[in-house]
Design a protein around this motif. Structure first.
Motif, PDB file in Angstrom:
ATOM      1  N   PHE A 184       0.814  -1.233   0.066  1.00  0.00           N
ATOM      2  CA  PHE A 184      -0.082  -0.075  -0.096  1.00  0.00           C
ATOM      3  C   PHE A 184       0.978   1.213   0.031  1.00  0.00           C
ATOM      4  CE2 PHE A 184      -2.634  -3.056   1.886  1.00  0.00           C
ATOM      5  CZ  PHE A 184      -3.983  -2.901   1.606  1.00  0.00           C
ATOM      6  N   TRP A 185       0.374   2.387  -0.723  1.00  0.00           N
ATOM      7  CA  TRP A 185       1.034   3.671  -0.581  1.00  0.00           C
ATOM      8  C   TRP A 185      -0.376   4.679  -0.018  1.00  0.00           C
ATOM      9  CZ3 TRP A 185       6.147   5.343  -1.436  1.00  0.00           C
ATOM     10  CH2 TRP A 185       6.190   7.075  -0.993  1.00  0.00           C
ATOM     11  N   ARG A 186      -0.376   5.106   1.024  1.00  0.00           N
ATOM     12  CA  ARG A 186      -1.659   6.089   1.554  1.00  0.00           C
ATOM     13  C   ARG A 186      -0.876   7.278   1.585  1.00  0.00           C
ATOM     14  NH1 ARG A 186      -5.192   6.560   6.867  1.00  0.00           N
ATOM     15  NH2 ARG A 186      -7.021   7.341   5.778  1.00  0.00           N
ATOM     16  N   ASP A 187      -1.553   8.293   0.647  1.00  0.00           N
ATOM     17  CA  ASP A 187      -1.097   9.689   0.752  1.00  0.00           C
ATOM     18  C   ASP A 187      -2.290  10.565   1.586  1.00  0.00           C
ATOM     19  OD1 ASP A 187       0.441  11.680  -0.043  1.00  0.00           O
ATOM     20  OD2 ASP A 187      -1.064  12.498  -1.116  1.00  0.00           O
ATOM     21  N   LEU A 188      -1.621  11.357   2.600  1.00  0.00           N
ATOM     22  CA  LEU A 188      -2.559  12.161   3.510  1.00  0.00           C
ATOM     23  C   LEU A 188      -2.087  13.566   3.255  1.00  0.00           C
ATOM     24  CD1 LEU A 188      -2.332  10.330   6.811  1.00  0.00           C
ATOM     25  CD2 LEU A 188      -4.174  10.061   4.902  1.00  0.00           C
ATOM     26  N   VAL A 189      -2.699  14.288   1.960  1.00  0.00           N
ATOM     27  CA  VAL A 189      -2.493  15.394   1.415  1.00  0.00           C
ATOM     28  C   VAL A 189      -0.976  15.719   0.812  1.00  0.00           C
ATOM     29  CG1 VAL A 189      -3.011  17.662   1.773  1.00  0.00           C
ATOM     30  CG2 VAL A 189      -4.361  15.977   3.176  1.00  0.00           C
ATOM     31  N   CYS A 190       0.006  15.103   1.266  1.00  0.00           N
ATOM     32  CA  CYS A 190       1.333  15.291   0.993  1.00  0.00           C
ATOM     33  C   CYS A 190       1.560  15.387  -0.365  1.00  0.00           C
ATOM     34  CB  CYS A 190       2.378  14.274   1.889  1.00  0.00           C
ATOM     35  SG  CYS A 190       4.000  14.467   1.390  1.00  0.00           S
ATOM     36  N   LEU A 191       1.251  14.429  -1.220  1.00  0.00           N
ATOM     37  CA  LEU A 191       1.636  14.262  -2.655  1.00  0.00           C
ATOM     38  C   LEU A 191       0.388  14.515  -3.502  1.00  0.00           C
ATOM     39  CD1 LEU A 191       3.705  11.071  -2.437  1.00  0.00           C
ATOM     40  CD2 LEU A 191       4.516  13.493  -2.343  1.00  0.00           C
ATOM     41  N   SER A 192      -0.923  14.051  -3.190  1.00  0.00           N
ATOM     42  CA  SER A 192      -1.912  14.324  -4.009  1.00  0.00           C
ATOM     43  C   SER A 192      -2.782  15.335  -3.463  1.00  0.00           C
ATOM     44  CB  SER A 192      -2.741  13.013  -3.865  1.00  0.00           C
ATOM     45  OG  SER A 192      -3.308  12.813  -2.701  1.00  0.00           O
ATOM     46  N   TRP A 193      -2.389  15.988  -2.453  1.00  0.00           N
ATOM     47  CA  TRP A 193      -3.406  17.155  -1.914  1.00  0.00           C
ATOM     48  C   TRP A 193      -4.730  16.888  -1.794  1.00  0.00           C
ATOM     49  CZ3 TRP A 193      -2.168  21.612   0.326  1.00  0.00           C
ATOM     50  CH2 TRP A 193      -0.546  21.887   0.608  1.00  0.00           C
ATOM     51  N   THR A 194      -5.041  15.677  -1.561  1.00  0.00           N
ATOM     52  CA  THR A 194      -6.283  15.093  -1.047  1.00  0.00           C
ATOM     53  C   THR A 194      -6.045  13.456  -0.195  1.00  0.00           C
ATOM     54  OG1 THR A 194      -8.564  14.234  -1.605  1.00  0.00           O
ATOM     55  CG2 THR A 194      -6.728  13.898  -3.354  1.00  0.00           C
ATOM     56  N   GLN A 224       2.701  12.097   4.648  1.00  0.00           N
ATOM     57  CA  GLN A 224       1.793  12.782   5.296  1.00  0.00           C
ATOM     58  C   GLN A 224       2.344  14.435   5.344  1.00  0.00           C
ATOM     59  OE1 GLN A 224       1.987  12.608   9.933  1.00  0.00           O
ATOM     60  NE2 GLN A 224      -0.135  11.594   9.259  1.00  0.00           N
ATOM     61  N   LEU A 225       1.603  15.257   4.943  1.00  0.00           N
ATOM     62  CA  LEU A 225       1.810  16.772   5.002  1.00  0.00           C
ATOM     63  C   LEU A 225       1.788  17.152   6.416  1.00  0.00           C
ATOM     64  CD1 LEU A 225       2.159  19.573   3.428  1.00  0.00           C
ATOM     65  CD2 LEU A 225      -0.129  19.609   3.517  1.00  0.00           C
ATOM     66  N   ILE A 246      -4.459  23.169   7.032  1.00  0.00           N
ATOM     67  CA  ILE A 246      -3.470  23.417   6.205  1.00  0.00           C
ATOM     68  C   ILE A 246      -3.916  23.538   4.605  1.00  0.00           C
ATOM     69  CG2 ILE A 246      -1.086  22.359   5.327  1.00  0.00           C
ATOM     70  CD1 ILE A 246      -0.887  20.746   7.915  1.00  0.00           C
ATOM     71  N   GLN A 247      -4.660  22.848   4.248  1.00  0.00           N
ATOM     72  CA  GLN A 247      -5.203  22.832   2.769  1.00  0.00           C
ATOM     73  C   GLN A 247      -5.759  24.387   2.530  1.00  0.00           C
ATOM     74  OE1 GLN A 247      -7.262  19.182   1.056  1.00  0.00           O
ATOM     75  NE2 GLN A 247      -7.347  18.874   3.269  1.00  0.00           N
ATOM     76  N   LEU A 248      -6.477  24.824   3.527  1.00  0.00           N
ATOM     77  CA  LEU A 248      -6.907  26.111   3.456  1.00  0.00           C
ATOM     78  C   LEU A 248      -5.892  27.072   3.475  1.00  0.00           C
ATOM     79  CD1 LEU A 248     -10.263  25.987   5.555  1.00  0.00           C
ATOM     80  CD2 LEU A 248      -9.941  25.408   3.047  1.00  0.00           C
ATOM     81  N   ALA A 249      -4.890  26.914   4.173  1.00  0.00           N
ATOM     82  CA  ALA A 249      -3.801  27.985   4.306  1.00  0.00           C
ATOM     83  C   ALA A 249      -3.108  28.019   2.821  1.00  0.00           C
ATOM     84  CB  ALA A 249      -2.984  27.505   5.303  1.00  0.00           C
ATOM     85  N   ALA A 250      -2.904  26.750   2.457  1.00  0.00           N
ATOM     86  CA  ALA A 250      -2.169  26.556   0.845  1.00  0.00           C
ATOM     87  C   ALA A 250      -3.194  27.416  -0.207  1.00  0.00           C
ATOM     88  CB  ALA A 250      -1.965  25.326   0.776  1.00  0.00           C
ATOM     89  N   VAL A 292      -0.687  28.523  -3.264  1.00  0.00           N
ATOM     90  CA  VAL A 292       0.292  27.465  -3.357  1.00  0.00           C
ATOM     91  C   VAL A 292      -0.130  26.058  -3.529  1.00  0.00           C
ATOM     92  CG1 VAL A 292       1.805  29.052  -2.326  1.00  0.00           C
ATOM     93  CG2 VAL A 292       0.929  27.473  -0.962  1.00  0.00           C
ATOM     94  N   ARG A 293      -1.469  26.141  -3.443  1.00  0.00           N
ATOM     95  CA  ARG A 293      -2.040  24.628  -3.302  1.00  0.00           C
ATOM     96  C   ARG A 293      -2.070  24.017  -4.593  1.00  0.00           C
ATOM     97  NH1 ARG A 293      -8.022  22.103  -3.116  1.00  0.00           N
ATOM     98  NH2 ARG A 293      -8.020  23.276  -4.963  1.00  0.00           N
ATOM     99  N   PRO A 294      -1.241  22.768  -4.698  1.00  0.00           N
ATOM    100  CA  PRO A 294      -1.257  22.158  -6.358  1.00  0.00           C
ATOM    101  C   PRO A 294      -2.804  21.518  -6.590  1.00  0.00           C
ATOM    102  CG  PRO A 294       0.507  21.437  -4.835  1.00  0.00           C
ATOM    103  CD  PRO A 294      -0.523  22.117  -4.038  1.00  0.00           C
TER     104      PRO A 294
END
Length: 607
Positions: A84-94, A175-176, A591-595, A600-602
């Protein structure tokens, strides 16, 4: 036959329609967490030990660095086939979960390159862990930074040892942690707080309950311009107005808010009234801009200015982002209707109106519904010696007394902070979380007094004792009961149960069933839940033309739909769910809202 009715609401059936702002995705929900692919790898006799953990992590560091540089050959070589690879906003931004080496190799390197990973550090944490299923893993936490945008992140790698001695990577969670444009500060708000609702803000949080306060604390710690509005007269009234015996059914430490835990002198299962008191103190301590007795009535979005104009019961306010924290369920009651219901001469009420049963002494009470609230009402009645019967329409997942608390105290207790518990228990994909949780609960069930299970069965209570909490939380949003007393009351006959037939109709004196039986009743309490899709609430404010994705449930990757992630409109966000989920996910949301506000949010990678 019963039908279900709700209070009159704007229709939201058309909210599954076209794209909005190019970010809409119809995320189909799974029907059972067990449908998610993957399981823990178990290969007994191949465990790690603490003595070798650090040296092994050091030897793996060069390979980890190659992974974080997007080296596809290293992915092919190091990963297990069913990893598995789980991404918590860090790479996918979701929130995304990728299962299987083939998919990981296809997707993750490109996301790594997009993020521009640099400054890969040595492991900050190394642990050898043996799980309850005898799986042994090496957990290695590696901090790193990204350049697009500038951000601090970490990756948690979990390695397994095969019988041939090979070390393979089983799971990774990226993880972001922080974006450079909005570093974490002290959580106490330093901005001036207007006595009245301001005319303008960046983020308007609608709902000042647990989720609204949690995300408010994070927005404050990021130095952001925000305001929280809540329709209740006083902070905490949503809890203060609940029935007298209402408590949390999860532990004090597990259920707390960010930065300020509940006081140690509070009960293990915090009383609703104490929650209300704590919320007021929380707002004061953190100097949060919370405005009570203020209800959002209508919001209009200006596409040109990218700005909301929100009419509230107090004044009009402009905001760049609306963040709804109005609960997954609890505002709009759902209750069954039956033939000849109006003939019943006694009292009928939905549980939203229930306070206590003191006025019912000497009467017969029928409670329709057998989840947490229904069993709480039944227990209240039994403790006053009231003749009470639970009408059970479907099986209930019941956790014996102390079982939920026992599990939670493994990770959330007075000896560790809540944030660490959140990290450890939620970093793995939900498919894996569920399997370990189910196993731990099975151990508890097997060791518990058999008279409890036998007593429930003898009383006619349809109880499910197997499985984790994940289906109940994420799929059903209920249908369970962490037992704080009602189970044994059923065993003792203090709460009676009717579960062997459907309700046919009501008459003057009570409830008639399809099997020809009758229950006398003076009072009928409908503990039948609330509407779960908060798009109903939002439609009444933002209108029906804005298309939002489904709310709650798990998508096919095992991630929560519509909460703390894109909703289909970049200026609308939501936070809700279980108290711990709101605390944990609220940080990612802030953090997503700040970006996003800083530009700067991708673009989130949704598919």
């Amino acid at each position: 036959m019963a039908t279900m009715v709700e209070t009159a609401l704007p229709s939201v059936s058309n909210l599954n329609g076209a794209k909005t702002n190019g970010s809409y995705h119809e995320l189909e929900a799974i029907k059972n967490v067990r449908d998610l692919p993957g399981d823990w790898l178990v290969d007994e006799g191949t465990s790690f030990d603490e003595a070798e953990a650090r040296s092994l992590a050091e030897s793996l560091q060069p390979r980890i660095e190659k992974l974080l540089q997007g080296d596809e050959a290293e992915f092919e070589s190091l990963y297990t086939e069913k990893g598995f690879w789980r991404d918590l906003v860090c790479l996918s931004w979701t929130f995304r979960t990728f299962h299987g080496k083939e998919l990981i190799v296809k997707r993750i390197p490109e996301l790594i390159r997009r993020a521009g990973i640099k400054d890969i550090s040595s492991a900050s944490q190394v642990q050898a862990i043996t799980l309850p299923n005898n799986a042994s893993i090496l957990r290695v936490v590696v901090p790193f930074t990204t350049t697009k945008p500038e951000a601090k992140c970490q990756a948690i790698f979990k390695f397994v040892k095969l019988r041939n001695g090979d070390i393979k990577l089983f799971t990774t969670t990226s993880q972001l942690l922080e974006v450079g444009v909005a570093p974490w500060q002290d959580c106490v708000n330093t901005r001036p707080v207007s006595v009245t609702l301001p005319e303008k803000t960046d983020v308007l949080v609608i709902g000042g309950g647990h989720g609204g306060l949690a995300v408010g604390a994070y927005l404050s710690a990021l130095g952001m311009d925000f305001a929280v509005i809540d329709r209740e007269k006083e902070t905490g009234d949503a809890w203060a107005k609940r029935y007298d015996s209402a408590t949390l059914h999860t532990t004090r430490v597990f259920s707390g808010l960010p930065y300020r835990p509940f006081p140690d002198h509070y009960d293990e299962y915090v009383k609703a009234k104490d929650l209300a008191v704590f919320y007021k103190q929380y707002v004061q301590d953190l100097k949060l801009p919370v405005y009570q007795n203020t209800e959002a009535q209508k919001a209009t979005f200006d596409e040109g200015k990218k700005e909301w104009t929100v009419q509230t019961s107090q004044r009009t306010i402009k905001a760049k982002i609306l963040l709804f924290s109005v609960g997954v369920g609890g505002r709009f009651p759902v209750q069954p209707t039956f033939e000849e219901q109006d003939k019943f001469k006694g009292e009928q009420m939905h549980s939203i109106k229930y306070t206590n049963p003191k006025a019912w002494k000497g009467k017969k009470v029928v409670v329709i519904g057998s989840s947490t609230t229904g069993l709480d009402v039944g227990l209240d009645c039994s403790e006053l010696g009231i003749d009470v019967t639970i009408v059970q329409r479907g099986a209930t997942r019941i956790y014996a007394p102390g079982h939920i608390a026992g599990l939670q105290k493994l990770f959330w207790n007075e000896n560790s902070n809540a944030e660490m518990g959140d990290q450890i228990t939620t970093e793995d994909p939900i498919a894996l979380q569920e399997k370990l949780s189910a196993l731990l609960m099975k151990h508890q069930t097997d060791a518990y007094d058999r008279k409890y299970y036998e007593g429930l069965k003898k009383a006619g209570f349809k109880a499910i004792h197997e499985g984790a909490v994940h289906n109940q939380i994420f799929i059903y949003g209920g249908k369970h009961y962490p037992d704080i007393g009602a189970g044994w009351a059923i065993c003792r006959g203090e709460i009676k149960v009717k579960s062997d037939s459907e309700i046919k109709n009501l008459d003057e004196t009570g409830v008639n069933f399809a099997d020809g039986t009758h229950l006398d009743a003076d009072v009928i309490v409908y503990c039948t839940g609330f509407k779960k899709d908060t798009r109903d609430i939002l439609a009444g404010i933002i209108g029906e033309d804005i298309k939002l994705e489904p709310i709650w449930g798990l998508d096919k990757e095992g991630e929560i739909r519509g909460m703390s992630r894109p909703t289909g409109h970049d200026a609308i966000w939501q936070l809700g769910g279980e108290l711990q989920i709101m605390r944990h996910h609220g940080k990612f949301l802030a953090i997503q809202l700040a970006a996003l506000l800083a530009g700067v949010r991708p673009e989130p990678v949704r598919t």
